[in-house]
Every structure is written in structure tokens, then in C-alpha cells.
Design an enzyme around this catalytic site. Structure first.
Site, PDB file in Angstrom:
ATOM      1  N   ALA A  15       0.833  -1.210   0.000  1.00 50.87           N
ATOM      2  CA  ALA A  15       0.000   0.000   0.000  1.00 50.87           C
ATOM      3  C   ALA A  15       0.865   1.256   0.000  1.00 50.87           C
ATOM      4  CB  ALA A  15      -0.938  -0.008   1.209  1.00 50.87           C
ATOM      5  N   GLU A  34       9.844   3.772   6.774  1.00 51.31           N
ATOM      6  CA  GLU A  34       9.730   2.357   7.109  1.00 51.31           C
ATOM      7  C   GLU A  34      10.525   2.096   8.381  1.00 51.31           C
ATOM      8  OE1 GLU A  34       8.092  -0.550   6.164  1.00 51.31           O
ATOM      9  OE2 GLU A  34       9.188  -1.244   7.926  1.00 51.31           O
ATOM     10  N   ASN A  42       4.169  -7.388   5.150  1.00 48.99           N
ATOM     11  CA  ASN A  42       3.455  -8.629   4.849  1.00 48.99           C
ATOM     12  C   ASN A  42       3.343  -8.868   3.347  1.00 48.99           C
ATOM     13  OD1 ASN A  42       3.032  -9.410   7.464  1.00 48.99           O
ATOM     14  ND2 ASN A  42       0.920  -8.665   7.585  1.00 48.99           N
ATOM     15  N   GLY A  47       2.027 -14.690  -0.749  1.00 45.03           N
ATOM     16  CA  GLY A  47       2.118 -15.374  -2.048  1.00 45.03           C
ATOM     17  C   GLY A  47       2.050 -14.387  -3.208  1.00 45.03           C
ATOM     18  N   ASP A 225       0.813   0.006  14.715  1.00 46.41           N
ATOM     19  CA  ASP A 225       1.177   1.404  15.017  1.00 46.41           C
ATOM     20  C   ASP A 225       0.274   2.404  14.301  1.00 46.41           C
ATOM     21  OD1 ASP A 225       3.250  -0.208  15.778  1.00 46.41           O
ATOM     22  OD2 ASP A 225       4.850   1.036  14.936  1.00 46.41           O
ATOM     23  N   ARG A 284     -10.780 -19.734   4.814  1.00 45.28           N
ATOM     24  CA  ARG A 284      -9.667 -19.948   5.735  1.00 45.28           C
ATOM     25  C   ARG A 284     -10.135 -20.145   7.175  1.00 45.28           C
ATOM     26  NH1 ARG A 284      -5.691 -15.278   3.272  1.00 45.28           N
ATOM     27  NH2 ARG A 284      -5.146 -16.490   1.437  1.00 45.28           N
ATOM     28  N   GLU A 423      -3.777  -2.969   4.888  1.00 36.85           N
ATOM     29  CA  GLU A 423      -4.231  -3.774   6.025  1.00 36.85           C
ATOM     30  C   GLU A 423      -4.556  -2.925   7.249  1.00 36.85           C
ATOM     31  OE1 GLU A 423      -1.731  -7.199   6.863  1.00 36.85           O
ATOM     32  OE2 GLU A 423      -3.050  -7.859   8.480  1.00 36.85           O
ATOM     33  N   ALA A 438      -6.041  -9.363  -0.347  1.00 37.06           N
ATOM     34  CA  ALA A 438      -5.187  -8.402   0.358  1.00 37.06           C
ATOM     35  C   ALA A 438      -4.376  -7.595  -0.646  1.00 37.06           C
ATOM     36  CB  ALA A 438      -4.261  -9.100   1.345  1.00 37.06           C
TER      37      ALA A 438
HETATM   38  P1  ADP Z   1       0.084  -3.458   3.433  1.00 33.57           P
HETATM   39  O1  ADP Z   1      -0.124  -4.843   2.934  1.00 33.57           O
HETATM   40  O2  ADP Z   1      -1.128  -2.818   3.964  1.00 33.57           O
HETATM   41  O3  ADP Z   1       0.862  -2.615   2.479  1.00 33.57           O
HETATM   42  P2  ADP Z   1       2.465  -4.367   4.811  1.00 33.57           P
HETATM   43  O4  ADP Z   1       2.452  -5.250   6.009  1.00 33.57           O
HETATM   44  O5  ADP Z   1       2.854  -4.977   3.515  1.00 33.57           O
HETATM   45  O6  ADP Z   1       1.019  -3.660   4.735  1.00 33.57           O
HETATM   46  O7  ADP Z   1       3.412  -3.132   5.058  1.00 33.57           O
HETATM   47  C1  ADP Z   1       3.338  -2.322   6.206  1.00 33.57           C
HETATM   48  C2  ADP Z   1       4.710  -1.755   6.502  1.00 33.57           C
HETATM   49  O8  ADP Z   1       4.608  -0.712   7.464  1.00 33.57           O
HETATM   50  C3  ADP Z   1       5.673  -2.797   7.087  1.00 33.57           C
HETATM   51  O9  ADP Z   1       6.849  -2.842   6.315  1.00 33.57           O
HETATM   52  C4  ADP Z   1       5.926  -2.271   8.506  1.00 33.57           C
HETATM   53  O10 ADP Z   1       7.223  -2.592   8.999  1.00 33.57           O
HETATM   54  C5  ADP Z   1       5.728  -0.777   8.338  1.00 33.57           C
HETATM   55  N1  ADP Z   1       5.423  -0.048   9.582  1.00 33.57           N
HETATM   56  C6  ADP Z   1       4.606  -0.447  10.589  1.00 33.57           C
HETATM   57  N2  ADP Z   1       4.563   0.470  11.580  1.00 33.57           N
HETATM   58  C7  ADP Z   1       5.367   1.502  11.188  1.00 33.57           C
HETATM   59  C8  ADP Z   1       5.752   2.751  11.791  1.00 33.57           C
HETATM   60  N3  ADP Z   1       5.315   3.114  12.995  1.00 33.57           N
HETATM   61  N4  ADP Z   1       6.604   3.555  11.106  1.00 33.57           N
HETATM   62  C9  ADP Z   1       7.083   3.184   9.891  1.00 33.57           C
HETATM   63  N5  ADP Z   1       6.770   2.015   9.294  1.00 33.57           N
HETATM   64  C10 ADP Z   1       5.916   1.177   9.914  1.00 33.57           C
END
Ligand code: ADP
Length: 455
Positions: A15, A34, A42, A47, A225, A284, A423, A438
Site C-alpha cells: 500500500a 519504514e 506482509n 504469495g 502502530d 480460511r 491492512e 489483500a
Molecule cells: P500493506 O499490505 O497494507 O501494504 P504491509 O504489512 O505490507 O502492509 O506493510 C506495512 C509496513 O509498514 C511494514 O513494512 C511495517 O514494517 C511498516 N510499519 C509499521 N509500523 C510503522 C511505523 N510506525 N513507522 C514506519 N513504518 C511502519
């Protein structure tokens, strides 16, 4: 330290990358934060399959589909707890999002194979090369670097900053050395920080069932977060108790098994008594509950070489296969008897189950569990048998957003300057997210968020 950009995006998963790219494309200066040392979340470890209706692959394979059917399947799959209008936005825009990935971002999708995940009426999940999210994240990252989006890893967003009118105007973050950095956002902030599957305390807070007894498939950074930060400025949340387990995961680590995607090509699930107990293409949540109701709370997935040859899940996930074999969690056997004995299953019972499956395969009708794709003949070896358990996989709940991905407060009003996608949001999947939805969600709404915040 202080830095100023038009747009700040929090979280470098599917996203966040999509939002950052679209905002940049629209002419904004963009920084992507990040908290982990590496990107992907995720999305990377998934997959990578993405549902869309009427895609070029469906056309090639002669599969009839429609936006309406995609909406219907998704709503039903979530026990009608998803927002119908938002699900329609997803279904209407997912095809263009998939084409964007293919044509602009240069993601390679398989041209002649689609998955039909549980709960979908037709095969509609595009499969990226390599069958993982790595193909998506690698290409998104490259595209983003080329476009000139600034990426800050090891940078954790802690708090949203608002002005006197309640507009979100920036983010307070912690850098690699524990230093505080203030990112000012001239146009707005996009929260794309993912779900909270890796946060056991938060899971328990919203649904005590999903406590320590469950491992998780999720990336360590998915700790909710984004939800907490948005709540700090008055955001509403929804569907928080809806937590999904993925049915077939590694019993030692909780990691999702992608080798076990042979289930979508006809592999069956049996218990310690060698008996089937659920339709293998059920939702699931239904499969997970059925597995947990068996003795020991685990299952064995069984398939033969001809099923293995369809999706080639062993070849495309060779590292996982080798590790499972080494850990004694997966065994290749010449005969069914050998497969049974490896896990102390009664060979006669397993033979009886497979005989019945073969009979149903021949008749084209599964009298026991109504396998929706039709069972496959398993009379010929060699066989593969794999032990698996359910593990926390996706948190359906999260922030309430509208069609333009604005984050809403308790009164249903947009919080100025604040957008969210992926997510971290909670309005699409209801009680249960269907496979392949997703990636469709994160790319589709990530793009919309990026376009909107840059306006
Ligand atoms: P989506 O599928 O919604 O894109 P992901 O799980 O693929 O979600 O990606 C979410 C990302 O956000 C992860 O890489 C995670 O480490 C990062 N993340 C989570 N909390 C924080 C935060 N407080 N600051 C910066 N990055 C964050």
C-alpha cells in the site's frame, strides 16, 4: 531534525509503495518511512496473488467473471460485514491496478495460470512470477527509486502532528540512532503501516481468542502502530475483533506454507486418523477451525506427483520445501503406505480415504465435502505428506476510510490531511478476508490514496 515534503507515507509495504508512487506521479515530493531495516512488510512474504475481474489472463483462459460477482464473493466471504460501497470500489478498480502493475511497474504475472482461492466463484487471482510478493516489492521499489521518492528505512513513525484546525500536517518519527525527526507534510499523510498480527497484546485486547497460543505468519513490523497513531487524532476503528488465521502453516515457526498451495490444485487435508474432515477449498476461517477441532489441532496435507506437477509449488518454493523435509514436517514417499507410516497414520485408513477420493474424482462429485473444484485422482505415487497448523495471518479490522481513502472520525467526518490504505484499514474484508484480496486491496487503495493526497 526537520524535513519538509508535500506527502509523508508511513509503511513500505504494497500500500505504501503504491501510494508513494502515485503521489510522486501527480507531481508531489514524497518521503516513505519504514521502521524496519528493510522494506516489504506482509506484502513481501505473501504469495503475492491478486484478484481482479476480467483480466487479460481470464480472457486468455476463457474464464467469465464480472465486477458484480467479485463484489458478491468478497461480501459473502466476510459474512456481509464489509462495506458494500467500498468493496465495489475495490472490485471496480482492481483490474486497472493489476494492469498498472503489469504495464507501468513491470511486474511479471504468469500468463496462463490463475488461482481460485477459497470463497471465490471463479479463478481470478493473478500469480506473480516466483509465486511470492518479492516480485511485487522488488519491482515497486525499483520503480520508486527511479521516480525519485525518498525512502527512509529504520525510521519509525511515532505520532501524527496536527495544526490548530485539527489538520494533519506532519509526522514525528524516530531515526536509526534514536534521534527524533519531524517530517512536515504540506499536503498530507498516508498511513500504510499494515495490520497488527505480530502484536499479541493488541490481538488480545480486541479478541482474547488470539493469544500466545497462536504463532503468526506476519512480518515483525506489523504491530498496529498506524491504528494507534490515527486514534491519537480521533480516527474511528471497525471490525477489530476479526482476526484471520491461515490454515496451513509451519508447526514450528508459524510461517505460512506456500509449498502447500498444492491445495489449490487438488491436495487433500486429513487428520491423524487418516480421514478428511473439511472441504479443502473452504474459507480460511472454516478450515482453520476444523483443523483445531481435530486431535492435536493439526492437519496433514496429502498430494501426489500429478497434482504437484500442476502448480509446481515445490519447484517454485524449493527453499521452503528443503527446510520442511529437513525438519521432518514434509515427506516424499513412493507409496501411500510409506507416507502414512512417516507420520504414524494407520495406512489402511489413509488408503481407504484416497480410494474414496479417487472414486469421487472419477464421478466428478465429492459426496463427502463437495470439493468445489472437483477432486483429482491420486492413485499414482509418489506422494507428498506435510504437517501443518493454523497461524494468525491477517487482521481484517482497522481504520474507517471513505471512497477517496480519507480517514474518518467517530462522527463519520474526514480528518483533514489524513489518508490510509491497506491492512491498516478495516472496511473491506468484514469477518474474513478471501485469498488474493489483500494484494488487490493494498494496491488498489494505495493508488487512490496517493492520487488523493497529492491533490
Ligand atoms: P500493506 O499490505 O497494507 O501494504 P504491509 O504489512 O505490507 O502492509 O506493510 C506495512 C509496513 O509498514 C511494514 O513494512 C511495517 O514494517 C511498516 N510499519 C509499521 N509500523 C510503522 C511505523 N510506525 N513507522 C514506519 N513504518 C511502519
Amino acid at each position: 531534525a526537520e524535513q519538509t515534503f508535500d506527502v509523508v507515507v508511513i509503511g513500505a509495504g504494497g500500500a505504501g509503495f503504491s501510494a508513494a508512487l502515485e503521489a510522486k506521479q501527480a507531481g508531489a515530493s514524497v518521503v516513505l518511512l519504514e521502521k524496519m531495516p528493510s522494506v516489504g512488510g506482509n506484502t513481501l512474504i505473501s504469495g503475492g496473488e491478486m484478484n481482479a475481474a476480467n483480466t487479460w489472463v481470464q480472457k486468455k483462459l476463457g474464464i467469465e467473471d464480472s465486477v458484480d460477482l467479485f463484489v458478491k464473493d468478497t461480501l459473502k466471504g466476510g459474512d456481509d460485514k464489509g462495506d458494500p460501497e467500498m468493496v465495489r470500489v475495490l472490485a471496480e478498480n482492481a483490474t486497472a491496478a493489476a494492469e498498472w502493475l503489469k504495464d507501468e511497474v513491470k511486474v511479471n504475472f504468469l500468463e496462463d495460470h490463475l488461482f481460485q482461492f477459497g470463497g471465490h466463484s471463479v479463478k481470478r487471482a493473478l500469480i506473480p512470477e516466483g509465486h511470492t510478493g518479492a516480485e511485487l516489492i522488488t519491482k515497486l521499489k525499483k520503480h520508486m527509486d527511479d521516480a525519485g521518492v525518498v525512502l527512509k528505512t529504520n525510521t519509525k513513525a511515532d505520532k501524527l502532528i496536527t495544526d490548530d484546525n485539527g489538520k494533519v500536517v506532519g509526522v514525528e518519527a524516530t531515526g536509526a540512532s534514536g534521534n527524533t525527526i519531524t517530517f512536515h507534510a504540506g499536503k498530507g499523510v498516508v498511513i500504510a503501516a499494515g495490520g497488527f498480527g505480530s502484536n499479541v497484546e493488541m490481538r488480545k485486547q480486541y479478541n482474547p481468542e488470539y493469544d500466545e497460543k497462536y504463532m503468526t505468519t506476519d512480518a515483525p513490523g506489523t504491530t498496529g502502530d498506524g491504528i494507534v497513531m490515527a486514534q491519537g487524532v480521533g480516527a474511528a476503528i471497525t471490525n477489530m475483533d476479526s482476526i484471520q488465521t491461515y490454515p496451513v502453516c509451519n508447526p514450528k515457526t508459524g510461517v505460512i506454507s506456500l509449498v502447500a498451495d498444492s491445495r489449490f490444485d487438488g491436495a487433500i487435508l486429513v487428520n491423524q486418523s487418516g480421514e478428511r474432515f473439511v472441504e479443502e477449498l473452504e474459507r480460511r476461517d472454516v478450515i482453520s477451525k476444523a483443523i483445531l477441532a481435530q486431535d492435536g489441532g493439526y492437519t496433514y496435507q496429502l498430494w501426489n506427483q500429478s497434482i504437484a506437477d500442476i502448480g509446481k509449488t515445490i519447484e517454485v518454493h524449493q527453499d521452503e520445501y528443503d527446510m520442511l523435509v529437513k525438519d521432518g514436517l514434509l515427506h516424499k514417499a513412493e507409496t501411500l503406505e510409506e507416507a502414512a507410516k512417516f507420520f504414524n497414520i494407520d495406512p489402511k485408513a489413509l488408503q481407504a480415504t484416497v480410494d474414496r477420493v479417487n472414486q469421487f474424482a472419477k464421478a466428478g462429485k465429492d459426496d463427502d465435502f463437495k470439493h468445489r473444484a472437483g477432486l483429482k485422482d491420486m492413485s499414482q505415487g509418489p506422494y507428498y505428506i506435510q504437517k501443518a497448523v493454523p497461524s494468525v495471518h491477517h487482521t481484517m479490522g482497522g481504520l474507517v476510510i471513505n471512497k477517496t481513502t480519507e480517514v474518518l472520525n467517530e462522527k463519520g467526518q474526514p480528518i483533514p490531511g489524513l489518508f490510509a490504505a491497506g491492512e491498516v484499514t478495516g472496511v473491506i474484508h468484514g469477518k474474513n478476508r478471501l485469498g488474493g484480496n489483500a494484494i488487490a486491496d493494498v494496491i488498489t487503495f494505495g493508488r487512490i490514496a496517493g492520487q488523493q493526497v497529492a491533490k
